[in-house]
Write an enzyme that holds these catalytic residues in place. Structure first.
Site, PDB file in Angstrom:
ATOM      1  CB  CYS A  14      -1.458  34.930  13.442  1.00  7.66           C
ATOM      2  SG  CYS A  14      -1.919  36.169  12.239  1.00  7.66           S
ATOM      3  CE1 TYR A  50      -0.286  10.084   4.165  1.00  3.55           C
ATOM      4  CE2 TYR A  50       1.930   9.834   3.273  1.00  3.55           C
ATOM      5  CZ  TYR A  50       0.732   9.282   3.680  1.00  3.55           C
ATOM      6  OH  TYR A  50       0.552   7.930   3.591  1.00  3.55           O
ATOM      7  CD  GLU A 105      -2.487  -1.259   2.730  1.00  2.42           C
ATOM      8  OE1 GLU A 105      -3.464  -2.004   2.834  1.00  2.42           O
ATOM      9  OE2 GLU A 105      -2.047  -0.587   3.672  1.00  2.42           O
ATOM     10  N   PRO A 106       1.627   1.493  -1.031  1.00  2.00           N
ATOM     11  CG  PRO A 106       2.607   1.596  -3.150  1.00  2.00           C
ATOM     12  CD  PRO A 106       1.754   0.723  -2.270  1.00  2.00           C
TER      13      PRO A 106
HETATM   14  N1  LLP Z   1      -1.175   1.622   4.723  1.00  2.08           N
HETATM   15  C1  LLP Z   1      -1.619   2.034   5.924  1.00  2.08           C
HETATM   16  C2  LLP Z   1      -2.483   1.147   6.711  1.00  2.08           C
HETATM   17  C3  LLP Z   1      -1.236   3.282   6.420  1.00  2.08           C
HETATM   18  O1  LLP Z   1      -1.652   3.680   7.617  1.00  2.08           O
HETATM   19  C4  LLP Z   1      -0.401   4.113   5.631  1.00  2.08           C
HETATM   20  C5  LLP Z   1      -0.001   5.430   6.112  1.00  2.08           C
HETATM   21  C6  LLP Z   1       0.013   3.648   4.378  1.00  2.08           C
HETATM   22  C7  LLP Z   1      -0.394   2.402   3.948  1.00  2.08           C
HETATM   23  C8  LLP Z   1       0.883   4.457   3.457  1.00  2.08           C
HETATM   24  O2  LLP Z   1       2.126   4.779   4.000  1.00  2.08           O
HETATM   25  P1  LLP Z   1       3.228   5.483   3.082  1.00  2.08           P
HETATM   26  O3  LLP Z   1       3.597   4.513   1.984  1.00  2.08           O
HETATM   27  O4  LLP Z   1       2.614   6.700   2.518  1.00  2.08           O
HETATM   28  O5  LLP Z   1       4.360   5.784   3.991  1.00  2.08           O
HETATM   29  N2  LLP Z   1       1.325  12.100   7.327  1.00  2.08           N
HETATM   30  C9  LLP Z   1       2.550  11.365   7.467  1.00  2.08           C
HETATM   31  C10 LLP Z   1       2.427   9.962   7.006  1.00  2.08           C
HETATM   32  C11 LLP Z   1       1.290   9.214   7.674  1.00  2.08           C
HETATM   33  C12 LLP Z   1       1.082   7.848   7.163  1.00  2.08           C
HETATM   34  C13 LLP Z   1      -0.161   7.251   7.698  1.00  2.08           C
HETATM   35  N3  LLP Z   1      -0.408   5.935   7.206  1.00  2.08           N
HETATM   36  C14 LLP Z   1       3.675  12.135   6.749  1.00  2.08           C
HETATM   37  O6  LLP Z   1       3.423  13.197   6.187  1.00  2.08           O
HETATM   38  O7  LLP Z   1       4.826  11.715   6.773  1.00  2.08           O
END
Ligand code: LLP
Length: 427
Positions: free
Chosen positions: A331, A360, A262-263
């Site tokens: 602010c 994000y 799940e990227p």
């Molecule tokens: N699968 C699940 C169950 C997840 O909770 C997430 C991310 C992903 C896949 C995807 O992860 P990724 O491949 O994008 O790393 N807001 C944070 C990242 C939060 C990720 C939350 N879950 C940031 O800006 O770094």
């Protein structure tokens, strides 16, 4: 940013700032790279749309064959509106209410459950259904404490040691467990984390426990380099070990299962930037502070995770470098995109590109200080297209008033001065 400066300048001239820009061709490349890195016939890429739900991006990934990792009814309806069939969506929300479960079950998507309490309630109401179960991989990793999901300090997943309790509920209610899932964290830093999490999930994923498995889903977390000292991980190398491990697991399970990932970040982070215009340069005693027309509600990662986003001065790229704090228009003192950063000399009206902002960033945005979110523009095959317009302040305020209790635009003149009324309702 992968797009040429003249394209970014043209976008800013046509659509103004602040504006998010997404390079659709780059997203396609990242998807194809990911596919090639994990050569397994049953590889399924479930895009974690929480990273970026822009409809042009969703449609692009759908056309490439992606599935979706959805985490809310909103995610689900957006994915469906962009053409994803229910059979290509996995629903991995956490802390769901009963009515949310009922709502989702009507759509026919596969539910992924990550707590015993929810599993028991689900099983009683939906016996005999197909289901995916989220386990906690018991591996702690991620590029910031706030985004580590494995281990016993987080709310995610069923503990591996509770597998017998899971099996009892599943047996009593004839649930068909077709998938097991885990997600270790975002921006996995340690080289062995993915393999270790896989091994832990595989230790419970036996024929004896789960005879109906169709896939194992090992979540996202594939790191992209943000900071100047970080380098791109070669997932083609890592992928060989992962596929070898999965292949030998499938041999012992007795069936070739689907390998799901799940990227989110990996597919979109590097393909986006936020264009902002500099409006104020201020030299305080110790610092040169550069003020822009965006702010942390529109790109919160630096403030929230101390995240590094590379910033380029598109208008004056060749000049000598000076140290700046790059701020927004909100602010709060913490409203910074970068601190003590060396950037080519900045003048008022210069255009800055805040890079690696495809994941994000818009998705975590809000309208604090009542400043509308930026526009979104996509570029594909050299074609520039406005994907989502920037709301005006008038649009924003009218929509808030319409949603508020007791105040309707028609009554505005009773609450506001005449000039404001004229602006908002044009009467
Ligand atoms: N699968 C699940 C169950 C997840 O909770 C997430 C991310 C992903 C896949 C995807 O992860 P990724 O491949 O994008 O790393 N807001 C944070 C990242 C939060 C990720 C939350 N879950 C940031 O800006 O770094």
């Amino acid at each position: 940013m992968s797009l040429a400066s003249h394209i970014l300048k043209k976008i800013a001239e046509t659509h103004g700032t602040p504006t998010y820009v997404y390079d659709i061709d780059r997203i396609k490349e990242r998807y194809q790279y990911f596919q090639a890195a994990f050569p397994w016939p049953g590889l399924t890429i479930c895009y974690a749309m929480k990273a970026n739900y822009n409809p042009n991006i969703l449609r692009t990934l759908r056309s490439l064959g992606a599935f979706i990792d959805a985490v809310s009814p909103g995610d689900l309806y957006m994915a469906m509106a962009c053409g994803f069939k229910a059979s290509r969506i996995i629903y991995t929300a956490n802390n769901m209410k009963d009515c949310e479960v009922d709502e989702i079950m009507k759509t026919g998507v596969l539910m992924n459950i990550g707590s015993l309490s929810r599993l028991e309630k689900y099983a009683a109401k939906y016996p005999g259904t197909r289901l995916c179960l989220r386990f906690n991989p018991d591996v702690v990793d991620g590029e910031h404490d706030k985004i580590k999901t494995g281990g016993d300090l987080t709310k995610f997943g069923i503990l591996l040691e509770d597998v017998d309790k899971v099996l009892r509920v599943a047996r009593d209610h004839k649930l068909k467990i077709v998938g097991l899932h885990e997600h270790t964290g975002s921006g996995l830093i340690k080289p062995d984390s993915i393999l270790n999490s896989m091994k832990n999930i595989m230790s419970v994923a036996t024929q004896n426990n789960f005879p109906n498995l169709e896939f194992l889903d090992f979540g996202g977390g594939f790191k992209v380099p943000y900071g100047p000292d970080e380098t791109e991980i070669d997932y083609k190398l890592v992928g060989q070990d992962i596929v070898a491990l999965f292949s030998s697991f499938c041999d012992s399970y007795g069936k070739k299962l689907g390998l799901y990932f799940e990227p989110g970040k990996f597919l979109t982070a590097k393909a986006g930037c936020l264009l902002v215009e500099v409006n104020t340069i201020k030299t305080n005693r110790k610092k040169t502070i550069c003020g822009t027309d965006s702010g942390f509600p529109q790109l919160i990662r630096p403030m929230f995770y101390d995240a590094y986003h590379h910033i380029e001065n598109i208008s004056n790229p060749e000049s000598d470098k000076i140290e700046y704090d790059i701020c927004g228009n909100i602010c709060e003192t913490g409203d910074l995109f970068a601190k003590n950063r060396l950037i080519s000399r900045i003048r008022e009206k210069d255009l800055l590109s805040i890079n690696d902002a495809g994941a994000y960033c818009y998705a975590m945005g809000g309208v604090y200080n009542l400043r509308p979110m930026p526009a979104e523009v996509v570029v594909e095959n050299g074609r520039i297209m406005l994907s989502r317009r920037r709301k005006t302040s008038e649009d924003l305020i009218l929509s808030i008033l319409e949603e508020s209790i007791g105040i309707h635009p028609g009554q505005l003149n009773k609450h506001s001065n005449e000039a404001c009324y004229q602006t908002l309702v044009g009467a």
